[in-house]
Design an enzyme around this catalytic site. Structure first.
Site, PDB file in Angstrom:
ATOM      1  N   LYS A 208      43.519  -0.109  -4.763  1.00 36.30           N
ATOM      2  CA  LYS A 208      44.036   1.109  -5.371  1.00 36.30           C
ATOM      3  C   LYS A 208      43.425   2.337  -4.674  1.00 36.30           C
ATOM      4  O   LYS A 208      44.121   3.252  -4.292  1.00 36.30           O
ATOM      5  CB  LYS A 208      43.707   1.103  -6.869  1.00 36.30           C
ATOM      6  CG  LYS A 208      44.184   2.317  -7.597  1.00 36.30           C
ATOM      7  CD  LYS A 208      43.880   2.250  -9.079  1.00 36.30           C
ATOM      8  CE  LYS A 208      44.170   3.604  -9.697  1.00 36.30           C
ATOM      9  NZ  LYS A 208      43.815   3.664 -11.109  1.00 36.30           N
ATOM     10  N   GLU A 214      34.044  -3.896  -0.102  1.00 38.81           N
ATOM     11  CA  GLU A 214      34.331  -5.308   0.162  1.00 38.81           C
ATOM     12  C   GLU A 214      35.695  -5.470   0.824  1.00 38.81           C
ATOM     13  O   GLU A 214      35.851  -6.184   1.820  1.00 38.81           O
ATOM     14  CB  GLU A 214      34.324  -6.114  -1.152  1.00 38.81           C
ATOM     15  CG  GLU A 214      32.966  -6.245  -1.814  1.00 38.81           C
ATOM     16  CD  GLU A 214      32.654  -5.112  -2.776  1.00 38.81           C
ATOM     17  OE1 GLU A 214      33.259  -4.019  -2.661  1.00 38.81           O
ATOM     18  OE2 GLU A 214      31.780  -5.308  -3.641  1.00 38.81           O
ATOM     19  N   GLY A 268      43.284  -0.454 -12.240  1.00 39.45           N
ATOM     20  CA  GLY A 268      43.118  -1.619 -11.367  1.00 39.45           C
ATOM     21  C   GLY A 268      43.240  -2.936 -12.111  1.00 39.45           C
ATOM     22  O   GLY A 268      43.958  -3.850 -11.695  1.00 39.45           O
ATOM     23  N   ARG A 269      42.568  -3.049 -13.256  1.00 38.74           N
ATOM     24  CA  ARG A 269      42.573  -4.340 -13.973  1.00 38.74           C
ATOM     25  C   ARG A 269      43.872  -4.601 -14.739  1.00 38.74           C
ATOM     26  O   ARG A 269      44.017  -5.643 -15.369  1.00 38.74           O
ATOM     27  CB  ARG A 269      41.338  -4.456 -14.868  1.00 38.74           C
ATOM     28  CG  ARG A 269      41.105  -3.287 -15.794  1.00 38.74           C
ATOM     29  CD  ARG A 269      39.689  -3.318 -16.377  1.00 38.74           C
ATOM     30  NE  ARG A 269      39.373  -2.159 -17.178  1.00 38.74           N
ATOM     31  CZ  ARG A 269      38.886  -1.015 -16.687  1.00 38.74           C
ATOM     32  NH1 ARG A 269      38.686  -0.880 -15.407  1.00 38.74           N
ATOM     33  NH2 ARG A 269      38.604  -0.007 -17.503  1.00 38.74           N
ATOM     34  N   HIS A 385      33.922 -31.597 -22.077  1.00 39.48           N
ATOM     35  CA  HIS A 385      32.883 -32.433 -21.469  1.00 39.48           C
ATOM     36  C   HIS A 385      31.800 -31.592 -20.818  1.00 39.48           C
ATOM     37  O   HIS A 385      31.029 -32.097 -20.003  1.00 39.48           O
ATOM     38  CB  HIS A 385      33.514 -33.371 -20.437  1.00 39.48           C
ATOM     39  CG  HIS A 385      34.467 -34.335 -21.071  1.00 39.48           C
ATOM     40  ND1 HIS A 385      34.077 -35.541 -21.601  1.00 39.48           N
ATOM     41  CD2 HIS A 385      35.800 -34.234 -21.315  1.00 39.48           C
ATOM     42  CE1 HIS A 385      35.133 -36.158 -22.117  1.00 39.48           C
ATOM     43  NE2 HIS A 385      36.196 -35.374 -21.961  1.00 39.48           N
ATOM     44  N   LYS A 513      26.929   0.161  -6.808  1.00 35.31           N
ATOM     45  CA  LYS A 513      27.593   0.441  -5.521  1.00 35.31           C
ATOM     46  C   LYS A 513      26.784   1.484  -4.751  1.00 35.31           C
ATOM     47  O   LYS A 513      26.543   1.347  -3.557  1.00 35.31           O
ATOM     48  CB  LYS A 513      28.993   1.018  -5.743  1.00 35.31           C
ATOM     49  CG  LYS A 513      30.030   0.039  -6.236  1.00 35.31           C
ATOM     50  CD  LYS A 513      31.385   0.754  -6.269  1.00 35.31           C
ATOM     51  CE  LYS A 513      32.400   0.019  -7.103  1.00 35.31           C
ATOM     52  NZ  LYS A 513      33.649   0.746  -7.274  1.00 35.31           N
TER      53      LYS A 513
HETATM   54  O1  F6P Z   1      34.378  -1.720  -8.983  1.00 35.26           O
HETATM   55  C1  F6P Z   1      35.307  -1.848  -9.982  1.00 35.26           C
HETATM   56  C2  F6P Z   1      36.694  -1.563  -9.511  1.00 35.26           C
HETATM   57  O2  F6P Z   1      36.891  -0.184  -9.414  1.00 35.26           O
HETATM   58  C3  F6P Z   1      37.734  -2.195 -10.421  1.00 35.26           C
HETATM   59  O3  F6P Z   1      38.009  -1.439 -11.528  1.00 35.26           O
HETATM   60  C4  F6P Z   1      38.857  -2.380  -9.484  1.00 35.26           C
HETATM   61  O4  F6P Z   1      39.782  -3.280  -9.987  1.00 35.26           O
HETATM   62  C5  F6P Z   1      38.137  -2.879  -8.263  1.00 35.26           C
HETATM   63  O5  F6P Z   1      36.949  -2.119  -8.227  1.00 35.26           O
HETATM   64  C6  F6P Z   1      38.879  -2.740  -6.963  1.00 35.26           C
HETATM   65  O6  F6P Z   1      39.233  -1.413  -6.697  1.00 35.26           O
HETATM   66  P1  F6P Z   1      40.318  -1.049  -5.617  1.00 35.26           P
HETATM   67  O7  F6P Z   1      41.610  -1.661  -6.008  1.00 35.26           O
HETATM   68  O8  F6P Z   1      40.354   0.453  -5.602  1.00 35.26           O
HETATM   69  O9  F6P Z   1      39.845  -1.590  -4.293  1.00 35.26           O
END
Ligand code: F6P
Length: 544
Positions: A208, A214, A268-269, A385, A513
């Protein structure tokens, strides 16, 4: 309209709920059933293919009513209107929360006076065009071969939703193999790239913000891998991006016709319904993706219109509040009885814990009551289990959602019956338990001399009285999956409204972060700043 700022502890129902919770200490679920022949029918909801039975929960009608009053005190109806209308209810980020508009057949929502419907329809048409072309083989790679593999590069909401749904809908999959690369750990990119052919692989860079460490690092690594084997020019046909940050996508080198915009009013979520769901459409085809959206839209409508006592997400939310705030439960387990939903609780962890894991109220004060709850779970029967021992005989109260399907997608009735016998047996066992008399009688029946087993008997006793909610759904179709996810999303919304927190920001992930970037910069510059004693020693061990 901003969300109301009502402290739930000041509601008249809060004190009453405390008292009602205390009265439950002197009764049991079995007693509650004995005293009410209609408990199951009164406490169950039927909605389309869903039958949801709340009756095996440690709750009374009085408590339900007090919870509805608590929701009214929080002005839930006004909050629901604000949510669906596109009001800026994500106030700390100044944004609307409109993932519901992505799945509505037509949404009248406006953000800052602008209609969103056309923008949504346009992106959908583009998702359909790309997924149709890749699936049919009409769109080809740089050597004119059709695509065979898709790699989604993203993390958090740009990963968990698509992974969960593509796994959940594996039964509907086409020939494309879909892979997910999320962790910045080099092991992840190495393992995903192993065996992939650059000529037939399409990469989706999903972020987003297009600023997530990452994702950007993984995307750069993949880009280098790709250019080494193909060429810079070939990137245009092999990389697509989903983002709100169109400047960054173009400086990464992704051609405009392969960029899928996202609006900032999609959290995002909650973004799997947007172009973030491209991997879903590619994996199962656009029609199934549409059915997923349609199921979610139908649940949205139910949520927006049904009165609280018949409203599935509202009931799920209030029950969670009851256990968290009045019965002192700390966690809740979600146990799907289908292997297809094996990533469901991982998905819910982000949706729920990133949303409601907050301790500052909407009025800016530190709250004096519990919010959020720890969500966890694994598919049954595997979890039986593994951790069911603790749920049955441990000391903790863990309300569980059992999610099962009446009709299996794979026609093997003996397996399905074995699965579902366990499904029904577990909720019954958790509620009924096993008394010392029953354990003793079993030994007697087997002709065992009681003296020789006296020391074992207490260990075979089950206290019972463990609460569960049963979701019995017709079958795992894309439509029903969409509705199920949407129900949990709205549960999270309602809980945030009542707990008086902002559910749609995530400032809590920023500090880590920031400090990670500082450590990286220290390594790059060779200048070592002050850290606490423990961190200092660890850093020294890593880079000595
Ligand atoms: O670090 C949390 C977050 O901002 C989430 O809310 C989000 O889904 C994820 O990182 C990834 O963010 P992006 O889609 O901006 O890479």
């Amino acid at each position: 309209m901003p969300l109301p700022q009502n402290n739930p502890e000041q509601s008249p129902s809060w004190a009453r709920l405390k008292t009602l919770a205390n009265t439950l200490n002197s009764t049991t679920l079995i007693e509650l059933f004995k005293n009410d022949a209609k408990r199951t029918s009164n406490m169950s909801i039927e909605w389309k293919d869903f039958y949801v039975d709340f009756s095996k929960n440690l709750i009374t009608e009085e408590a339900w009513n007090a919870l509805y009053e608590l929701a009214a005190y929080a002005d839930l109806d006004a909050a629901i209107n604000a949510y669906f209308n596109g009001d800026l209810i994500n106030e700390t980020e100044g944004r609307a929360v409109l993932h519901t508009a992505l799945r509505a057949a037509h949404s009248d929502a406006k953000v800052n006076g602008e209609e969103v419907n056309e923008e949504v329809a346009d992106v959908k048409r583009r998702i359909q065009a790309l997924s149709d072309a890749v699936i049919s083989g009409a769109k080809k790679g740089y050597t004119n071969k059709p695509f065979t593999d898709i790699v989604n590069i993203g993390i958090g909401g740009s990963d968990l939703g698509p992974v969960m749904v593509t796994e959940a809908l594996a039964h509907y999959k086409n020939h494309l193999k879909v892979h997910f690369m999320s962790n910045v750990d080099p092991d992840h990119s190495v393992e995903v790239l192993k065996g992939l052919n650059p000529e037939t692989t399409l990469f989706l860079v999903v972020s987003k913000s297009f600023g997530t460490q990452e994702t950007l690092m993984n995307a750069q690594t993949v880009r280098r891998w790709f250019v080494e084997k193909a060429s810079e020019e070939a990137i245009a046909a092999h990389f697509a991006a989903v983002s709100t940050n169109l400047t960054q996508t173009s400086s990464f080198g992704i051609s405009n016709d392969m960029v899928f915009p996202m609006a900032d009013w999609v959290g995002g979520r909650f973004s799997l319904w947007s172009a973030v769901g491209l991997s879903i459409a590619l994996s199962v085809g656009y029609e199934h993706f549409e059915a997923l959206l349609a199921g979610a839209a139908a649940m949205d409508q139910h949520f927006a219109e049904a009165p609280a006592a018949e409203n599935l997400p509202v009931k799920m939310a209030l029950l969670g509040i009851w256990y968290t705030n009045f019965m002192q439960a700390e966690t809740e387990a979600v146990i799907p009885y289908t292997q297809y939903l094996h990533r469901f609780s991982a998905y819910l962890q982000q949706a729920s814990m990133e949303s409601n894991g907050k301790s500052t109220s909407r009025s800016g004060k530190v709250v004096s009551y519990q919010t959020g709850s720890i969500v966890w779970g694994e598919p049954g029967t595997n979890s039986q289990h593994a951790f069911f021992q603790l749920i049955h005989q441990g000391t903790k109260l863990i309300p569980c959602d059992f999610i099962g399907f009446r009709t299996s997608l794979n026609k093997n009735q003996p397996h399905q019956d074995a699965l579902m016998a366990n499904f029904f047996a577990q909720t019954e066992a958790l509620m009924k338990g096993k008394t010392i008399e029953e354990v003793t009688a079993e030994f007697v029946e087997k002709g065992v001399e009681l003296k020789s087993v006296q020391y074992i008997i207490p260990h075979k006793v089950f206290a019972g009285n463990k609460p569960t909610t049963t979701f019995l759904i017709e079958s795992l179709t894309p439509y029903n999956l969409g509705a199920l996810i949407s129900a949990y999303e709205h549960k999270i919304f309602v809980q945030g409204v009542v707990w008086n927190v902002f559910s749609y920001d995530q400032w809590g992930v920023e500090l880590g972060k920031q400090l990670a970037n500082r450590i990286l910069a220290e390594w790059q510059n060779g200048t070592f700043a002050e850290h606490d004693q423990s961190t200092q020693a660890l850093l020294k061990r890593y880079k000595n």
